[in-house]
Design a protein around this motif. Sequence first.
Motif, PDB file in Angstrom:
ATOM      1  N   SER A   1      78.712  16.571  40.938  1.00 54.85           N
ATOM      2  CA  SER A   1      77.848  16.462  42.118  1.00 54.85           C
ATOM      3  C   SER A   1      76.832  17.593  42.076  1.00 54.85           C
ATOM      4  O   SER A   1      76.952  18.513  41.265  1.00 54.85           O
ATOM      5  CB  SER A   1      78.668  16.519  43.401  1.00 54.85           C
ATOM      6  OG  SER A   1      79.349  17.755  43.502  1.00 54.85           O
ATOM      7  N   GLY A   2      75.847  17.504  42.962  1.00 50.50           N
ATOM      8  CA  GLY A   2      74.874  18.580  43.086  1.00 50.50           C
ATOM      9  C   GLY A   2      73.523  18.303  42.463  1.00 50.50           C
ATOM     10  O   GLY A   2      72.601  19.114  42.597  1.00 50.50           O
ATOM     11  N   GLY A   3      73.403  17.177  41.772  1.00 53.21           N
ATOM     12  CA  GLY A   3      72.110  16.852  41.198  1.00 53.21           C
ATOM     13  C   GLY A   3      71.111  16.460  42.262  1.00 53.21           C
ATOM     14  O   GLY A   3      71.448  16.303  43.440  1.00 53.21           O
ATOM     15  N   GLY A   4      69.867  16.321  41.830  1.00 54.00           N
ATOM     16  CA  GLY A   4      68.832  15.928  42.776  1.00 54.00           C
ATOM     17  C   GLY A   4      67.452  16.212  42.232  1.00 54.00           C
ATOM     18  O   GLY A   4      67.277  16.434  41.032  1.00 54.00           O
ATOM     19  N   LEU A   5      66.490  16.178  43.127  1.00 54.48           N
ATOM     20  CA  LEU A   5      65.091  16.426  42.772  1.00 54.48           C
ATOM     21  C   LEU A   5      64.708  17.828  43.218  1.00 54.48           C
ATOM     22  O   LEU A   5      64.959  18.212  44.372  1.00 54.48           O
ATOM     23  CB  LEU A   5      64.200  15.384  43.455  1.00 54.48           C
ATOM     24  CG  LEU A   5      62.689  15.567  43.321  1.00 54.48           C
ATOM     25  CD1 LEU A   5      62.266  15.430  41.869  1.00 54.48           C
ATOM     26  CD2 LEU A   5      61.967  14.550  44.198  1.00 54.48           C
ATOM     27  N   VAL A   6      64.104  18.575  42.333  1.00 51.31           N
ATOM     28  CA  VAL A   6      63.694  19.945  42.639  1.00 51.31           C
ATOM     29  C   VAL A   6      62.371  20.223  41.937  1.00 51.31           C
ATOM     30  O   VAL A   6      62.079  19.631  40.886  1.00 51.31           O
ATOM     31  CB  VAL A   6      64.793  20.945  42.194  1.00 51.31           C
ATOM     32  CG1 VAL A   6      64.988  20.924  40.691  1.00 51.31           C
ATOM     33  CG2 VAL A   6      64.503  22.343  42.698  1.00 51.31           C
ATOM     34  N   GLN A   7      61.601  21.106  42.501  1.00 55.82           N
ATOM     35  CA  GLN A   7      60.338  21.490  41.872  1.00 55.82           C
ATOM     36  C   GLN A   7      60.590  22.496  40.749  1.00 55.82           C
ATOM     37  O   GLN A   7      61.592  23.232  40.766  1.00 55.82           O
ATOM     38  CB  GLN A   7      59.394  22.104  42.906  1.00 55.82           C
ATOM     39  CG  GLN A   7      58.792  21.096  43.862  1.00 55.82           C
ATOM     40  CD  GLN A   7      57.704  21.707  44.723  1.00 55.82           C
ATOM     41  OE1 GLN A   7      57.750  22.882  45.053  1.00 55.82           O
ATOM     42  NE2 GLN A   7      56.726  20.896  45.097  1.00 55.82           N
ATOM     43  N   ALA A   8      59.680  22.514  39.808  1.00 53.50           N
ATOM     44  CA  ALA A   8      59.764  23.487  38.725  1.00 53.50           C
ATOM     45  C   ALA A   8      59.845  24.898  39.301  1.00 53.50           C
ATOM     46  O   ALA A   8      59.140  25.225  40.272  1.00 53.50           O
ATOM     47  CB  ALA A   8      58.558  23.361  37.815  1.00 53.50           C
TER      48      ALA A   8
END
Length: 115
Positions: A7-14
């Motif tokens: 778990s813990g994945g997702g979308l993040v900015q560089a």
Amino acid sequence: QVQLVESGGGLVQAGGSLRLSCAASANIFSTATMTWYRQVPGKQRELVAALTTGGRTNYADFVKGRFTISRDNAKKTVYLQMNFLKPEDTSVYYCNAANSMYSYWGQGTQVTVSS
């Protein structure tokens, strides 16, 4: 049979951070090396970071200084702290528990880093 759940994945900015978790259904940290891998479509799965039963760590060159693998024995959970993320870190991240007798995989968690 041991189940691993990431778990813990997702979308993040560089430049951002994420922490992945891998929860095991049994306490196997004393008998198995825990490893994070990642894979993008059309490419081979690649090792990201590993943590041995004795506590030694090993990192792929492309994550050294940015990612940290750790574990919490009481929670039966392995973590991957990912800092200074880059778009090329975008991938599905998998947790693996292995020794000479078995190898268990989780289902993976998607990490997407936008530029």
